[in-house]
Design a protein around this motif. Structure first.
Motif, PDB file in Angstrom:
ATOM      1  N   GLU A   1       2.521  -7.992  -4.732  1.00 41.27           N
ATOM      2  CA  GLU A   1       3.041  -6.890  -5.682  1.00 41.27           C
ATOM      3  C   GLU A   1       2.273  -6.916  -7.285  1.00 41.27           C
ATOM      4  OE1 GLU A   1       4.324  -8.739  -3.231  1.00 41.27           O
ATOM      5  OE2 GLU A   1       4.703  -6.971  -2.114  1.00 41.27           O
ATOM      6  N   GLN A   2       2.322  -8.163  -7.595  1.00 45.14           N
ATOM      7  CA  GLN A   2       1.824  -8.626  -8.871  1.00 45.14           C
ATOM      8  C   GLN A   2       0.378  -8.271  -9.038  1.00 45.14           C
ATOM      9  OE1 GLN A   2       2.778 -12.737  -8.913  1.00 45.14           O
ATOM     10  NE2 GLN A   2       3.847 -12.509 -10.798  1.00 45.14           N
ATOM     11  N   VAL A   3      -0.517  -8.327  -7.863  1.00 42.55           N
ATOM     12  CA  VAL A   3      -2.092  -8.026  -7.818  1.00 42.55           C
ATOM     13  C   VAL A   3      -2.048  -6.593  -7.936  1.00 42.55           C
ATOM     14  CG1 VAL A   3      -4.035  -8.317  -6.801  1.00 42.55           C
ATOM     15  CG2 VAL A   3      -2.602 -10.322  -6.908  1.00 42.55           C
ATOM     16  N   CYS A   4      -1.270  -5.906  -7.058  1.00 41.11           N
ATOM     17  CA  CYS A   4      -1.358  -4.502  -7.011  1.00 41.11           C
ATOM     18  C   CYS A   4      -1.264  -3.617  -8.352  1.00 41.11           C
ATOM     19  CB  CYS A   4      -0.338  -3.873  -6.227  1.00 41.11           C
ATOM     20  SG  CYS A   4      -0.910  -4.271  -4.306  1.00 41.11           S
ATOM     21  N   THR A   5      -0.451  -4.392  -9.472  1.00 38.51           N
ATOM     22  CA  THR A   5      -0.503  -3.663 -10.654  1.00 38.51           C
ATOM     23  C   THR A   5      -1.557  -3.716 -11.285  1.00 38.51           C
ATOM     24  OG1 THR A   5       0.156  -5.856 -11.726  1.00 38.51           O
ATOM     25  CG2 THR A   5       2.003  -4.658 -10.762  1.00 38.51           C
ATOM     26  N   GLY A   6      -2.658  -4.474 -10.867  1.00 43.31           N
ATOM     27  CA  GLY A   6      -3.953  -4.331 -11.744  1.00 43.31           C
ATOM     28  C   GLY A   6      -3.926  -5.186 -13.222  1.00 43.31           C
ATOM     29  N   THR A   7      -2.814  -5.930 -13.229  1.00 42.81           N
ATOM     30  CA  THR A   7      -2.499  -6.491 -14.710  1.00 42.81           C
ATOM     31  C   THR A   7      -3.018  -8.047 -14.517  1.00 42.81           C
ATOM     32  OG1 THR A   7      -0.443  -6.748 -14.468  1.00 42.81           O
ATOM     33  CG2 THR A   7      -0.820  -4.951 -15.317  1.00 42.81           C
ATOM     34  N   THR A   8      -3.048  -8.465 -13.332  1.00 40.58           N
ATOM     35  CA  THR A   8      -3.349 -10.029 -13.401  1.00 40.58           C
ATOM     36  C   THR A   8      -4.577 -10.400 -13.580  1.00 40.58           C
ATOM     37  OG1 THR A   8      -3.414 -10.043 -11.030  1.00 40.58           O
ATOM     38  CG2 THR A   8      -1.120 -10.018 -12.181  1.00 40.58           C
TER      39      THR A   8
END
Length: 179
Positions: free
Chosen positions: A45-52
């Motif tokens: 879910e974190q990776v899918c935000t494109g912000t990590t």
């Protein structure tokens, strides 16, 4: 088996890339994961935000006595589009960028040579945007992502996107395919 090597590849959705490489002779292990981001132990879910900063990748362990780094990368460049920045098909975002994350100087050299050759020969008609970087960090994806295609061959995405990539690999690289 000789000394095994590890290389990490980002070719869009890791389900598709994993589905191809589990069929490659000389590849002893394939694991889906996340590479070169800024968050330790990220979730999907974190990776899918494109912000990590992470890329969806597969970590390949292979036996160079059976398959060369060049052959690994030739397969990679046939089964994904290395000319689209931060996207593969309908998957859009920095987590789907084309990337080669090397663990040895030889892998770096081979990757840079192939990218240079493809750009010089205008193989794709537009520049290859694949990043070639050292592997800075890697975290395995959640268990439900591992072997996703094998466990879900009739799932819509797998049928529409992963299965054609596996078929293309088998047709183009028949001599490198597992029986």
């Amino acid at each position: 088996m000789g000394d095994l090597q590890t290389i990490v590849l980002g070719g869009g959705c890791f389900w598709c890339t994993e589905a191809v490489y589990v069929n490659v002779r000389g590849v002893t292990d394939v694991e889906s994961g996340y590479a070169n981001g800024t968050v330790a132990h990220p979730t999907y879910e974190q990776v899918c935000t494109g912000t990590t900063g992470h890329n969806e990748v597969v970590k390949l362990t292979y036996d160079p006595a059976q398959i060369s780094t060049r052959q690994i990368l030739e397969i990679f460049f046939v089964v994904h589009d290395p000319t689209t920045l931060d996207r593969q098909g309908n998957d859009v975002g920095t987590q789907y960028r084309s990337g080669i994350y090397y663990t040895t100087d030889e892998q770096k050299q081979v990757a840079e040579e192939i990218v240079d050759e493809m750009n010089r020969d205008k193989l794709f008609g537009k520049p290859v945007v694949t990043e070639v970087l050292p592997l800075a960090s890697y975290y395995p994806a959640e268990e439900y992502h591992q072997d996703f295609f094998a466990k879900n061959p009739h799932q819509g995405y797998c049928m529409a996107v992963a299965a054609p990539k596996v078929a293309k690999f088998r047709k183009t690289f028949a001599a490198l395919a597992r029986p």
